[in-house]
Design a protein around this motif. Structure first.
Motif, PDB file in Angstrom:
ATOM      1  N   ARG A  94       0.638  -1.048   0.052  1.00  0.00           N
ATOM      2  CA  ARG A  94       0.055   0.189   0.052  1.00  0.00           C
ATOM      3  C   ARG A  94       0.946   1.289   0.054  1.00  0.00           C
ATOM      4  NH1 ARG A  94      -5.435   1.536   0.988  1.00  0.00           N
ATOM      5  NH2 ARG A  94      -5.553   3.745   0.464  1.00  0.00           N
ATOM      6  N   PRO A  95       2.070   1.392   0.754  1.00  0.00           N
ATOM      7  CA  PRO A  95       2.738   2.444   0.770  1.00  0.00           C
ATOM      8  C   PRO A  95       3.323   2.778  -0.547  1.00  0.00           C
ATOM      9  CG  PRO A  95       3.469   1.185   2.367  1.00  0.00           C
ATOM     10  CD  PRO A  95       2.448   0.249   1.576  1.00  0.00           C
ATOM     11  N   LEU A  97       1.220   2.542  -3.622  1.00  0.00           N
ATOM     12  CA  LEU A  97       0.229   3.232  -4.187  1.00  0.00           C
ATOM     13  C   LEU A  97       0.149   4.509  -3.638  1.00  0.00           C
ATOM     14  CD1 LEU A  97      -2.478   0.396  -4.437  1.00  0.00           C
ATOM     15  CD2 LEU A  97      -1.282   1.321  -6.350  1.00  0.00           C
ATOM     16  N   ASP A  98       0.195   4.565  -2.232  1.00  0.00           N
ATOM     17  CA  ASP A  98      -0.108   5.966  -1.661  1.00  0.00           C
ATOM     18  C   ASP A  98       0.915   7.000  -2.426  1.00  0.00           C
ATOM     19  OD1 ASP A  98      -2.237   5.140  -0.121  1.00  0.00           O
ATOM     20  OD2 ASP A  98      -0.872   4.800   1.687  1.00  0.00           O
ATOM     21  N   ARG A  99       2.125   6.596  -2.548  1.00  0.00           N
ATOM     22  CA  ARG A  99       3.017   7.607  -2.961  1.00  0.00           C
ATOM     23  C   ARG A  99       3.059   7.934  -4.421  1.00  0.00           C
ATOM     24  NH1 ARG A  99       6.885   3.994  -0.661  1.00  0.00           N
ATOM     25  NH2 ARG A  99       7.542   3.350  -2.711  1.00  0.00           N
ATOM     26  N   SER A 101      -0.237   8.010  -5.821  1.00  0.00           N
ATOM     27  CA  SER A 101      -1.331   8.305  -6.190  1.00  0.00           C
ATOM     28  C   SER A 101      -1.989   9.689  -5.701  1.00  0.00           C
ATOM     29  CB  SER A 101      -2.426   7.408  -5.760  1.00  0.00           C
ATOM     30  OG  SER A 101      -2.005   6.128  -6.285  1.00  0.00           O
ATOM     31  N   LYS A 106      -6.614   7.917  -4.828  1.00  0.00           N
ATOM     32  CA  LYS A 106      -6.885   7.479  -3.533  1.00  0.00           C
ATOM     33  C   LYS A 106      -8.253   7.055  -3.246  1.00  0.00           C
ATOM     34  CE  LYS A 106      -2.597   9.405  -1.599  1.00  0.00           C
ATOM     35  NZ  LYS A 106      -1.892  10.568  -0.712  1.00  0.00           N
ATOM     36  N   ARG A 209      -2.275  16.155  -8.176  1.00  0.00           N
ATOM     37  CA  ARG A 209      -1.194  15.773  -7.053  1.00  0.00           C
ATOM     38  C   ARG A 209      -0.509  17.146  -7.038  1.00  0.00           C
ATOM     39  NH1 ARG A 209       1.886  10.909  -9.260  1.00  0.00           N
ATOM     40  NH2 ARG A 209       3.079  11.521  -7.304  1.00  0.00           N
ATOM     41  N   ASN A 215      -0.144  14.735  -0.201  1.00  0.00           N
ATOM     42  CA  ASN A 215      -0.850  13.583  -0.187  1.00  0.00           C
ATOM     43  C   ASN A 215      -0.130  12.487  -1.122  1.00  0.00           C
ATOM     44  OD1 ASN A 215      -3.129  14.498   1.186  1.00  0.00           O
ATOM     45  ND2 ASN A 215      -3.946  15.538  -0.474  1.00  0.00           N
TER      46      ASN A 215
END
Length: 215
Positions: A94-95, A97-99, A101, A106, A209, A215
């Protein structure tokens, strides 16, 4: 020595065959990249349903192309792409994808997680027919450590139903009067519309972004 006309004919046949191979490889490559390389997150339409339908139409209007070679190749490319997505999701998590997206992505991922938790095995099959879920479900399944055999079987069913099924739908749509004659125009319309929507998606995600760099 070969007669000039015979040589020309052979060269024409060669280029025709090369064109056929390139067509197959481009379609299969886009299908694989959609989930395997995460490309579908940024250009979701050109790697999805529209591509398969348009490819089926073009195949129906081109005698050199085989719909069964195309369709089976699409099914395999879709299957392998999801397997790669699943493995990357399991190892990167998951980290990653967070970076990668923005806020909009998200929100989509949150929807996919809810979708996956609600439907489990069937989510992988159904997601193949849903643009916003197609790319992320393999990753979410990998992150959630879904049983490998269960993912393998659901991926196989989904890839076969979507990849082979939609390609054949496009191909047999050409049997409708007037469709085959205009196959290239119709296919061009779908592909052009896909490119436009894909560019719009990429622009919106990039703007989100930039506006929310934290985020």
């Amino acid at each position: 020595m070969l007669h000039a006309s015979a040589l020309d004919g052979q060269m024409t046949d060669l280029f025709s065959q090369v064109g056929v191979v390139v067509f197959y490889l481009v379609v299969w490559g886009l299908v694989f990249a959609g989930t395997g390389l995460f490309v579908g997150a940024f250009i979701p339409f050109i790697t999805g349903d529209s591509l398969l339908f348009a490819a089926g139409l073009v195949t129906a209007a081109t005698p050199e192309l085989s719909v069964w070679i195309l369709a089976l190749g699409v099914g395999i490319a879709a299957f392998v792409g999801d397997q790669v997505g699943f493995i990357l999701g399991r190892h990167l998590g998951r980290p990653y994808l967070d970076r990668k997206s923005g806020p909009r992505m998200k929100k989509i991922i949150a929807r996919v997680e809810k979708f996956y938790n609600s439907y489990g095995w069937w989510s992988v099959v159904i997601a193949r027919f849903i643009p916003w879920a197609r790319v992320f479900v393999p990753w979410v399944a990998g992150i959630g450590k879904m049983n490998y055999f269960k993912f393998l079987t659901s991926n196989f069913v989904g890839a076969l139903a979507w990849g082979v099924g939609l390609t054949l739908v496009g191909y047999y749509a050409a049997s409708i009067p007037g469709v085959k004659a205009a196959a290239y125009v119709i296919a061009g319309f779908f592909i052009t519309a896909s490119v436009i929507f894909s560019i719009r998606t990429w622009v919106v995600e990039r703007r989100d972004r930039q506006q929310n760099p934290a985020n």
